[in-house]
Every structure is written in C-alpha cells, then in structure tokens.
Design an enzyme around this catalytic site. Structure first.
Site, PDB file in Angstrom:
ATOM      1  N   GLU A  81      47.809  56.630   5.374  1.00  0.00           N
ATOM      2  CA  GLU A  81      48.020  56.065   6.701  1.00  0.00           C
ATOM      3  C   GLU A  81      49.470  55.627   6.852  1.00  0.00           C
ATOM      4  OE1 GLU A  81      43.676  53.979   7.658  1.00  0.00           O
ATOM      5  OE2 GLU A  81      45.458  52.736   7.296  1.00  0.00           O
ATOM      6  N   CYS A  82      50.108  56.051   7.917  1.00  0.00           N
ATOM      7  CA  CYS A  82      51.416  55.566   8.332  1.00  0.00           C
ATOM      8  C   CYS A  82      52.448  55.662   7.194  1.00  0.00           C
ATOM      9  CB  CYS A  82      51.304  54.147   8.871  1.00  0.00           C
ATOM     10  SG  CYS A  82      52.681  53.677   9.939  1.00  0.00           S
ATOM     11  N   ALA A  83      52.678  54.586   6.444  1.00  0.00           N
ATOM     12  CA  ALA A  83      53.628  54.654   5.332  1.00  0.00           C
ATOM     13  C   ALA A  83      53.235  55.734   4.341  1.00  0.00           C
ATOM     14  CB  ALA A  83      53.698  53.306   4.625  1.00  0.00           C
TER      15      ALA A  83
END
Length: 463
Positions: A340-342
C-alpha cells in the site's frame, strides 16, 4: 459491557485536539489507569503518539472504511481491560466523508459509542465570542452530548477569566480545563502532517511526557473521569478476529505460513487489526525493518509492505541492495506481495531517481500536490487480496505520483470528479501474485482480505 469513555473533538482542524487527547491519555496513565487510545478516521500518525502515551496500541475507528456497525465492536475489542478510553476526533466535530452527511465524522462516531464529547476550543483570538461558538456546537445535533470544554492556547489569567465568564453565562457547558500556550509541546510536522512517533524515539517520548504534564496541570482530571463514567453500557459484542476468519487449511503437520510485515520508520502506517486478522487466518506474522534487514525473515511465504514515508529514507532504502534483491527474487518466484502506498513506491523501479526493488514497471517521484480522500473502489482483476468485482472502501494520502499509475492489470477502479480512474497493479510481469496500490485499506472492514492473502501464502509455500 461498560468502559468509561469520552471523545475529544474540536470546531475545526488545528485547534489542538492531538495535544489535548495525547496529554489526557498520558496524564491518566500516570495516575496508574489503563487507558485505551482511539482515533476517529483513517489517520495513522496520531495513534502512534496515543500509543506511546498509553503503553498499548492506538486504534482507529473509521465508519467509512469499516462500516458504522463495526465501530462499537472494534472499540470494545481495543478497549478490553481498560479503565477508561479516550477517543480523539477528526477535523471539526461535524465534518465527515465529503458529500455523505455525518458519515465517519466525530459526531457520528460519538453517537455510535454513546460517548460524551469534550470540545477543545482554540481561544487564542477570542474572548466572549467563545460562548456563541460553544452554544452553536452544543445545540446543532441534540443526539451529540457535548458535555465539557477545554480551552486551549489561553494567553493569561485575565483571558481565562473572560472566557470562563462568557461560557458560564451563555453556553451551559462546563469548562474542564484551561491550557496555556506552550512551545514545549509543539509536535513537528511536515508534508503529510505530524512526524510519526516511531521516527522521533526519545524526542517523541519527551513530547508525550510534556503533553501529559501540561494537561495534568491545566485540566480537572477528576471531572474528566467523572464525565467518562457517565457513558452508558454498549450492547455490542467485542470484535473478535477469530470470529471474522477461520484458519486457512494447511497440510497435516505443516507450520503456520510465515508472513513478513514491513515496519520501522519508513513503513510506519498500519492498523493493528490487519495483523490480528492475518494471525487469526493461520499466519505467523513476523515484522522486519527494511532500513536495517538485509534479507526477508527466514521462511517468508508472504510479504506485506504498508504505508509510510519512504521518500524520506530513499537513500537508505536504495543503498540496501541485498534486501531489494531479496524482495525482487521473492516476487519473481511467485511469492504473494501486498503493498500500500509506500509499499507501492518501494516495489517500483525507482523513487526520486534512486533504484528501488524493480518488481513493478513504474517509477515514483515527490510532487507538491497532496492527494487525499476516501475512495470507493472495485477490484478490476483477480489478485492475492481480492477477486474481480470485489467492492471496498479505502483512502488515499500521499504527495507522490507513479508513472505509469496502473499496470496492464490495474488493481482498482474508482470514480473521481474528473472521471473514472484505474489505479495500481494486480500483478507484475504476467504474474498475479502482486497487489500494489495507493489505496489504504482497513482489513477489519473486509476480513476476507486476510484469509485470501494467507491462503496465497500457504499455496506459495506448498509450491
């Protein structure tokens, strides 16, 4: 079940909710009470400070991502064994998911918890007008019990007297405390808000202690506890991850599949319930820090890389070539990966021009633009998390952009004001074992995610 509790709210963002809520948690804990900390909404950072103050995990209560029906059960799960619970609100008291009325607002959650509300008012630029403000908030929704006020950033004894006189005359809401302006408790911030507690270590501990001392000296803690004890019993059953998912079947005598979960300063965004669900689904959850580990934990059968701030540690992450190569090899061998994301940025070719893991054919860079908001998403392809057509709710929170933003097999589709959007990667290099996206998910709202990912880890280990 009855747990004394209260909600700390404010008329708007920036009034000092986090300072007061964290200080209350620390001050009550210093009295020897077991304090359960909670945060309304999706924010990852405030719960980190709450957790330092309480000595137990800070937990989120998000009615958009998890559903209103799960708020009381999740609260009771997180607050088990506590003497009192402090719930920090989000934004202004009545601000919820855009265009959806009260949904996911602090007011909404306070009603779901049947909890009294304490309003933190930034009094720095007002005196008698404070009574009109508090009266308006107290009368707006009769189902919200605004039961106390804490005045924040008060300039002097004279200023406090004016404020108290006005509130006594015009609001009918008792003042529980008056907190002076203090640079000592300022919490450093940057492009996505406050700096996570995990990054500040000794500094964060000192800041939390200072918040606790300031609140203990400025707020009537006995009155706060008395107010919290007026919350009536909740009739809901506590949320239990073991009731949400059954252990995934494994070969007779086989050990639990080991799922490595990235953590540390670069990947500090996580919800405690996610790993609790993985454990309930039969996994052995093993944390590791990509800033320091030179290999995945031995026997890794699944890899979860959550959100955080990899852009601040890009040089260290890039310099750790051994781990990057290990992650690339694990993915190439069919190992299930959820990012997720990072985690999405870390799996790409590069971030701000420096090499990352190279699992995904995308490159990321920092921008000035903040992308923030709730999303209603549909899975566009089968993946190790969700089947095609699955509908979920999550949120975006980043100042980076990936180019391209989606692969040949996008993870999600959702609609924005400017039209539909395909986003993320449900596979890499022709394989469907990777799920990477900007979308943050709270798995308590969708426990089948943990079951699906654990099953993928079991299948990978079986070869």
């Amino acid at each position: 079940m009855n747990i004394p509790r209260l909600v700390v709210a404010a008329p708007s963002s920036g009034a000092g909710k986090t300072t007061i809520a964290t200080g209350l948690i620390a001050a009550l804990a210093a009295r020897g009470l077991a304090v359960s900390p909670h945060k309304v909404g999706p924010d990852y950072i405030d719960p980190g400070y709450h957790g330092l103050a309480a000595g137990r995990p800070g937990r989120n209560l998000d009615a958009f991502m998890c559903g209103p029906e799960r708020i009381a059960p999740l609260f009771l799960h997180g607050a088990a064994g506590a003497d009192v619970a402090v719930v920090e609100g989000v934004m202004g008291l009545f601000d919820g998911a855009s265009g959806r009325g009260e949904l996911a607002s602090t007011a909404h959650v306070s009603k779901l918890l049947r909890a009294p509300v304490v309003l933190v008012v930034d009094a720095s630029s007002q005196s008698r007008s404070v009574a009109a403000l508090v009266h308006g908030f107290a009368s707006w929704d009769p189902e919200v019990r605004l039961a106390g006020v804490i005045l924040n950033r008060v300039a002097s004894d004279r200023h406090e007297l004016l404020l108290r006189e006005a509130l006594e005359e015009g609001s009918g809401v008792p003042v529980l405390g008056s907190v002076r302006r203090s640079a000592a408790v300022a919490t450093p911030s940057r492009h996505l808000g406050l700096i996570p507690a995990v990054e500040r270590s000794a500094e964060a501990l000192r800041a939390v202690a200072d918040m606790g001392e300031l609140v203990a000296a400025s707020v009537d803690l006995d009155a706060v506890l008395e107010l919290a004890r007026t919350a009536p019993p909740l009739t809901a059953e506590p949320w239990d991850p073991a009731r949400e998912v059954a252990p995934v079947a494994t070969a007779a005598g086989a050990a639990r599949p080991r799922i490595a979960v990235a953590g540390g300063a670069a990947f500090s965004f996580s919800y405690a319930e996610n790993t609790e669900l993985l454990t309930a689904a039969g996994a052995e959850v093993v944390p590791f820090d990509p800033l320091h580990a030179d290999a995945l934990p031995e026997g890794t059968a699944g890899l979860v890389i959550g959100g955080g701030f990899p852009e601040l540690y890009v040089r260290e992450l890039s310099a750790n070539g051994q781990l990057r190569a290990a992650i690339a090899a694990f993915a190439a061998a069919g190992g299930p990966v959820a990012a997720e994301c990072a985690g999405l940025l870390y799996l790409g070719r590069e971030l701000d021009g420096l090499p990352m893991c190279g699992v995904l054919d995308t490159s990321a860079r920092m921008t000035e633009r903040l992308t923030l908001g709730y999303r209603e998403a549909v899975a566009l392809h089968d993946s190790v998390l969700a089947p095609t057509g699955a509908r979920l709710r999550g949120h975006e929170f980043h100042r980076t952009v990936c180019e391209p933003g989606a692969g040949e097999r996008p993870a999600w589709g959702w609609r924005l004001p400017d039209g539909p959007r395909a986003e993320g990667f449900a596979g890499a290099a022709g394989a469907a074992n990777i799920h990477a996206s900007y979308l943050h998910l709270h798995w308590a709202g969708y426990p089948q995610l943990a079951a699906a990912f654990t099953a993928a880890a079991v299948a990978h280990r079986a070869g």
